[in-house]
Design a protein around this motif. Structure first.
Motif, PDB file in Angstrom:
ATOM      1  N   VAL A 140      53.512   0.476 -59.101  1.00 43.11           N
ATOM      2  CA  VAL A 140      53.349   1.379 -57.883  1.00 43.11           C
ATOM      3  C   VAL A 140      54.435   2.257 -57.618  1.00 43.11           C
ATOM      4  CG1 VAL A 140      52.928   1.075 -55.287  1.00 43.11           C
ATOM      5  CG2 VAL A 140      52.305  -0.730 -57.002  1.00 43.11           C
ATOM      6  N   LEU A 141      53.780   3.468 -57.651  1.00 45.98           N
ATOM      7  CA  LEU A 141      54.744   4.685 -57.713  1.00 45.98           C
ATOM      8  C   LEU A 141      55.404   4.635 -56.143  1.00 45.98           C
ATOM      9  CD1 LEU A 141      53.127   7.136 -59.703  1.00 45.98           C
ATOM     10  CD2 LEU A 141      54.906   5.597 -60.458  1.00 45.98           C
ATOM     11  N   ILE A 142      56.223   5.492 -55.775  1.00 48.33           N
ATOM     12  CA  ILE A 142      57.044   5.529 -54.343  1.00 48.33           C
ATOM     13  C   ILE A 142      57.139   6.973 -54.133  1.00 48.33           C
ATOM     14  CG2 ILE A 142      58.521   4.715 -52.659  1.00 48.33           C
ATOM     15  CD1 ILE A 142      59.114   2.436 -54.597  1.00 48.33           C
ATOM     16  N   ALA A 143      56.481   7.426 -53.147  1.00 47.25           N
ATOM     17  CA  ALA A 143      56.645   8.982 -52.687  1.00 47.25           C
ATOM     18  C   ALA A 143      57.744   8.742 -51.477  1.00 47.25           C
ATOM     19  CB  ALA A 143      55.510   9.704 -52.627  1.00 47.25           C
ATOM     20  N   GLU A 144      58.523   9.567 -51.469  1.00 48.51           N
ATOM     21  CA  GLU A 144      59.355   9.452 -50.149  1.00 48.51           C
ATOM     22  C   GLU A 144      59.792  11.014 -49.585  1.00 48.51           C
ATOM     23  OE1 GLU A 144      62.282   5.702 -51.834  1.00 48.51           O
ATOM     24  OE2 GLU A 144      62.588   7.849 -52.571  1.00 48.51           O
ATOM     25  N   ASN A 145      60.277  10.927 -48.421  1.00 46.73           N
ATOM     26  CA  ASN A 145      60.406  11.980 -47.672  1.00 46.73           C
ATOM     27  C   ASN A 145      59.416  12.986 -47.361  1.00 46.73           C
ATOM     28  OD1 ASN A 145      63.177  11.321 -47.513  1.00 46.73           O
ATOM     29  ND2 ASN A 145      63.671  12.431 -49.501  1.00 46.73           N
ATOM     30  N   LEU A 146      58.178  12.540 -46.936  1.00 46.86           N
ATOM     31  CA  LEU A 146      57.079  13.236 -46.553  1.00 46.86           C
ATOM     32  C   LEU A 146      57.138  13.817 -45.259  1.00 46.86           C
ATOM     33  CD1 LEU A 146      55.962  11.502 -49.053  1.00 46.86           C
ATOM     34  CD2 LEU A 146      53.643  12.311 -47.980  1.00 46.86           C
ATOM     35  N   SER A 147      56.307  14.837 -44.881  1.00 47.24           N
ATOM     36  CA  SER A 147      56.179  15.392 -43.557  1.00 47.24           C
ATOM     37  C   SER A 147      54.870  15.389 -43.133  1.00 47.24           C
ATOM     38  CB  SER A 147      57.027  17.043 -43.685  1.00 47.24           C
ATOM     39  OG  SER A 147      56.310  17.824 -44.300  1.00 47.24           O
ATOM     40  N   SER A 148      54.750  15.889 -41.894  1.00 50.68           N
ATOM     41  CA  SER A 148      53.578  16.158 -41.413  1.00 50.68           C
ATOM     42  C   SER A 148      52.469  15.032 -41.322  1.00 50.68           C
ATOM     43  CB  SER A 148      53.111  17.378 -41.647  1.00 50.68           C
ATOM     44  OG  SER A 148      53.942  18.506 -41.561  1.00 50.68           O
ATOM     45  N   MET A 149      52.596  13.945 -41.499  1.00 49.35           N
ATOM     46  CA  MET A 149      51.737  12.719 -41.646  1.00 49.35           C
ATOM     47  C   MET A 149      51.030  12.634 -40.387  1.00 49.35           C
ATOM     48  SD  MET A 149      53.118   9.457 -43.690  1.00 49.35           S
ATOM     49  CE  MET A 149      53.774   9.501 -45.057  1.00 49.35           C
ATOM     50  N   GLU A 150      51.662  13.092 -39.172  1.00 49.41           N
ATOM     51  CA  GLU A 150      50.902  12.868 -37.750  1.00 49.41           C
ATOM     52  C   GLU A 150      49.571  13.497 -37.956  1.00 49.41           C
ATOM     53  OE1 GLU A 150      53.570  16.313 -37.652  1.00 49.41           O
ATOM     54  OE2 GLU A 150      53.825  14.237 -38.464  1.00 49.41           O
ATOM     55  N   LYS A 151      49.506  14.590 -38.656  1.00 47.59           N
ATOM     56  CA  LYS A 151      48.395  15.427 -38.764  1.00 47.59           C
ATOM     57  C   LYS A 151      47.191  14.743 -39.066  1.00 47.59           C
ATOM     58  CE  LYS A 151      50.851  19.581 -39.310  1.00 47.59           C
ATOM     59  NZ  LYS A 151      51.034  20.892 -40.051  1.00 47.59           N
ATOM     60  N   LEU A 152      47.381  13.426 -39.936  1.00 45.25           N
ATOM     61  CA  LEU A 152      46.175  12.794 -40.623  1.00 45.25           C
ATOM     62  C   LEU A 152      45.912  11.629 -39.578  1.00 45.25           C
ATOM     63  CD1 LEU A 152      47.504  12.524 -44.302  1.00 45.25           C
ATOM     64  CD2 LEU A 152      45.708  14.046 -43.418  1.00 45.25           C
ATOM     65  N   LEU A 153      46.556  11.321 -38.389  1.00 47.25           N
ATOM     66  CA  LEU A 153      46.309  10.007 -37.580  1.00 47.25           C
ATOM     67  C   LEU A 153      44.834  10.031 -37.285  1.00 47.25           C
ATOM     68  CD1 LEU A 153      49.413  10.034 -35.478  1.00 47.25           C
ATOM     69  CD2 LEU A 153      48.771   8.508 -37.415  1.00 47.25           C
ATOM     70  N   THR A 154      44.112  11.207 -36.849  1.00 47.41           N
ATOM     71  CA  THR A 154      42.719  11.031 -36.542  1.00 47.41           C
ATOM     72  C   THR A 154      41.815  11.499 -37.800  1.00 47.41           C
ATOM     73  OG1 THR A 154      42.949  13.490 -35.772  1.00 47.41           O
ATOM     74  CG2 THR A 154      43.442  11.757 -34.119  1.00 47.41           C
ATOM     75  N   VAL A 155      42.140  11.565 -38.892  1.00 46.23           N
ATOM     76  CA  VAL A 155      41.410  11.896 -39.865  1.00 46.23           C
ATOM     77  C   VAL A 155      40.720  10.676 -40.514  1.00 46.23           C
ATOM     78  CG1 VAL A 155      41.331  12.763 -42.168  1.00 46.23           C
ATOM     79  CG2 VAL A 155      42.717  13.962 -40.580  1.00 46.23           C
ATOM     80  N   LYS A 156      39.416  10.737 -40.685  1.00 42.26           N
ATOM     81  CA  LYS A 156      38.673   9.553 -41.228  1.00 42.26           C
ATOM     82  C   LYS A 156      38.634   9.290 -42.685  1.00 42.26           C
ATOM     83  CE  LYS A 156      35.676   9.153 -37.115  1.00 42.26           C
ATOM     84  NZ  LYS A 156      34.426   9.125 -36.494  1.00 42.26           N
ATOM     85  N   LYS A 157      38.659  10.624 -43.402  1.00 37.33           N
ATOM     86  CA  LYS A 157      38.517  10.694 -44.963  1.00 37.33           C
ATOM     87  C   LYS A 157      39.264  11.698 -45.627  1.00 37.33           C
ATOM     88  CE  LYS A 157      34.764  10.140 -48.331  1.00 37.33           C
ATOM     89  NZ  LYS A 157      33.448  10.367 -48.607  1.00 37.33           N
ATOM     90  N   PHE A 158      40.127  11.360 -46.497  1.00 31.69           N
ATOM     91  CA  PHE A 158      40.785  12.222 -47.097  1.00 31.69           C
ATOM     92  C   PHE A 158      41.357  11.749 -48.561  1.00 31.69           C
ATOM     93  CE2 PHE A 158      43.892   9.469 -44.667  1.00 31.69           C
ATOM     94  CZ  PHE A 158      44.878   9.593 -45.617  1.00 31.69           C
ATOM     95  N   GLU A 159      41.750  12.469 -49.288  1.00 32.53           N
ATOM     96  CA  GLU A 159      42.116  12.355 -50.816  1.00 32.53           C
ATOM     97  C   GLU A 159      43.528  12.882 -50.750  1.00 32.53           C
ATOM     98  OE1 GLU A 159      40.508  13.436 -55.061  1.00 32.53           O
ATOM     99  OE2 GLU A 159      40.668  15.194 -53.935  1.00 32.53           O
ATOM    100  N   ILE A 160      44.260  12.244 -51.564  1.00 32.93           N
ATOM    101  CA  ILE A 160      45.867  12.490 -51.532  1.00 32.93           C
ATOM    102  C   ILE A 160      46.139  13.245 -53.195  1.00 32.93           C
ATOM    103  CG2 ILE A 160      48.301  11.872 -51.979  1.00 32.93           C
ATOM    104  CD1 ILE A 160      47.256  12.149 -49.060  1.00 32.93           C
ATOM    105  N   ILE A 161      46.623  14.503 -53.081  1.00 32.93           N
ATOM    106  CA  ILE A 161      47.015  14.886 -54.278  1.00 32.93           C
ATOM    107  C   ILE A 161      48.540  15.108 -54.453  1.00 32.93           C
ATOM    108  CG2 ILE A 161      46.590  16.993 -55.904  1.00 32.93           C
ATOM    109  CD1 ILE A 161      44.116  17.657 -54.264  1.00 32.93           C
ATOM    110  N   ALA A 162      48.969  14.352 -55.411  1.00 37.31           N
ATOM    111  CA  ALA A 162      50.685  14.240 -55.322  1.00 37.31           C
ATOM    112  C   ALA A 162      51.091  14.341 -56.581  1.00 37.31           C
ATOM    113  CB  ALA A 162      51.066  12.801 -54.650  1.00 37.31           C
TER     114      ALA A 162
END
Length: 212
Positions: A170-192
């Motif tokens: 299980v990879l670990i991504a750290e120090n992300l920003s702006s996550m609060e913009k996703l709080l009301t989002v129902k469906k999204f994909e992550i490209i990391a």
């Protein structure tokens, strides 16, 4: 022919620049201009940095005896359905029934603590929230590809959660920003996507693609 769903991209990454906050004990970033268009006919910069500066992804080699470099992982390990756990205000992030129901097998799980607003301060590294071992075990059982955090680490010394997740790929991504913009989002994909570096870990540009 049906219309394709519309998408919006949200950048969840910090910009790497001189003066960016680094983990205590790591060397400061040095980003310098080494060629100038006026004099040399082109511009070029040189970056000196740890793999763990800014928004980055930890691979298994970071905290285990694994010989698997970050560039050994297939690209699809870094792209997947996104799940957001709202852990704002939790010092110890437990495996709650709400979180269990939100986690999709083989997804990329974002854990929002709201502590990312402290990025750049000593407090950010000293007093960040941590993930419980029970939650880490649930993530592994559900074959989660990666967790993404708005904190510098999922745990503290002796880093048992770090080691457990990485040993189980299980990879670990750290120090992300702006996550609060996703709080009301129902469906999204992550490209990391990390850089294709033959190293334990790598800086990454992490983006959420909102699916409408």
């Amino acid at each position: 022919m049906k219309d394709q769903p519309k998408s919006t991209l949200i950048d969840l990454s910090h910009s790497i620049c001189n003066g960016i906050s680094v983990y205590p004990g790591d060397e400061s970033v040095k980003l310098e201009k080494i060629k100038n268009f006026t004099q040399d006919g082109f511009n070029n910069f040189r970056l000196t940095s740890s793999m763990h500066t800014g928004t980055h992804i930890d691979g298994p080699m970071h905290m285990s005896k694994s010989n698997r470099f970050i560039d050994d992982f297939p690209v699809d390990q870094f792209i997947g359905t996104g799940c957001l756990l709202n852990a704002a205000g939790m010092g110890n992030i437990l495996c709650t029934p709400e979180f269990k129901s939100a986690i999709v097998p083989e997804s990329i799980v974002l854990i929002y603590t709201a502590f990312g607003k402290q990025f750049g301060s000593d407090e950010y590294y000293r007093n960040h929230p941590v993930i419980s071992m029970e939650l880490a075990q649930y993530l592994v059982r559900n074959r989660v590809k990666m967790i993404c955090l708005d904190i510098p680490s999922p745990d503290k010394d002796p880093y048992n959660v770090h080691t457990y997740l990485l040993k189980n790929s299980v990879l670990i991504a750290e120090n992300l920003s702006s996550m609060e913009k996703l709080l009301t989002v129902k469906k999204f994909e992550i490209i990391a996507l990390p850089m294709r570096l033959h190293a334990d870990s790598s800086p990454a540009r992490i983006v959420a693609r909102i699916i409408n």
